[in-house]
Write an enzyme that holds these catalytic residues in place. Sequence first.
Site, mmCIF file in Angstrom:
data_model
loop_
_atom_site.group_PDB
_atom_site.id
_atom_site.type_symbol
_atom_site.label_atom_id
_atom_site.label_comp_id
_atom_site.label_asym_id
_atom_site.label_seq_id
_atom_site.Cartn_x
_atom_site.Cartn_y
_atom_site.Cartn_z
ATOM 1 N N LYS A 262 -6.924 3.598 -2.844
ATOM 2 C CA LYS A 262 -7.286 3.508 -1.415
ATOM 3 C C LYS A 262 -7.471 4.910 -0.869
ATOM 4 C CE LYS A 262 -5.191 1.871 2.934
ATOM 5 N NZ LYS A 262 -4.064 1.077 3.501
ATOM 6 N N ASP B 238 0.849 -1.188 0.000
ATOM 7 C CA ASP B 238 0.000 0.000 0.000
ATOM 8 C C ASP B 238 0.889 1.243 0.000
ATOM 9 O OD1 ASP B 238 -1.784 -2.081 0.450
ATOM 10 O OD2 ASP B 238 -3.072 -0.871 1.750
ATOM 11 N N LYS C 1 -10.424 0.633 -2.124
ATOM 12 C CA LYS C 1 -10.377 0.257 -0.712
ATOM 13 C C LYS C 1 -10.739 1.469 0.134
ATOM 14 C CE LYS C 1 -7.332 -1.244 3.047
ATOM 15 N NZ LYS C 1 -6.040 -1.858 3.445
#
Length: 247
Positions: free
Chosen positions: A173, A99, A207
């Site tokens: 995300k 990430d 996400k």
Amino acid sequence: MNIKNYLDSTYLKTPEQAGLSESESILVVKGCIQEAIDEKFKLIMIRPNRVGIAKEMITKAESLLTIGTVISFPEGTNSFEEKIAEAKQAIADGADDLDFVCNYQAFKNGEIDVVKNEVLQLTQLGLDHHKIVKWIIEVAALNDTQIIQITCLIKNVVLTHFKEDHYSSVYVKSSTGFYVTKNGLPNGATKSTIILMLENATPLLVKAAGGVRTYDEAVEMIHLGVKRIGTSSAKAIAFGADATNDY
């Protein structure tokens, strides 16, 4: 719907942030990893220097739990060389998901080529090693127009340079959960920001991280189209209780 399949159980505080010693912090991390193993969550999300601990515990338990970690966390302003070195080490240690905090400050400053290059090169690194890649855009630091623009930037880089069968391995995300906002404004995912991301990320996945604090909120995010939810209260949410932590 098994909501546990959507939950990335998360612990990202440093010992200093948690007010713990190094040894105390390791015990907390191990407890989070064990809980994720026991509850059969999708993934445990931890700092890069804890990935090796997770790998050892998961292997010993013969668990299907996967490991995620954060790169250039939480500001995203590390140099490209620092980001790629941190990512390579995480891969070597056994991380499954990378990430990356996108350099949203560079984006806001108009340094678009800097952002495009890191998205291209670091996504390539992750996909070459068969990893899931997520790009954290830090929605609380952006206005709606910027959220749309940076989401589209990431999508367009991926669609231009990678094959269609890779699209499901790349996410946009929402948040780190560590951004400090003013006047008590949300610092994580909200319904409105997630809708903007979903509308502009497809066919990439989204996400929601930070701000999802109840089972009902998690279900709402899933119904909107979110495929993963990052939370430090995964067990509470999975069993219908409100979040007990601040992420």
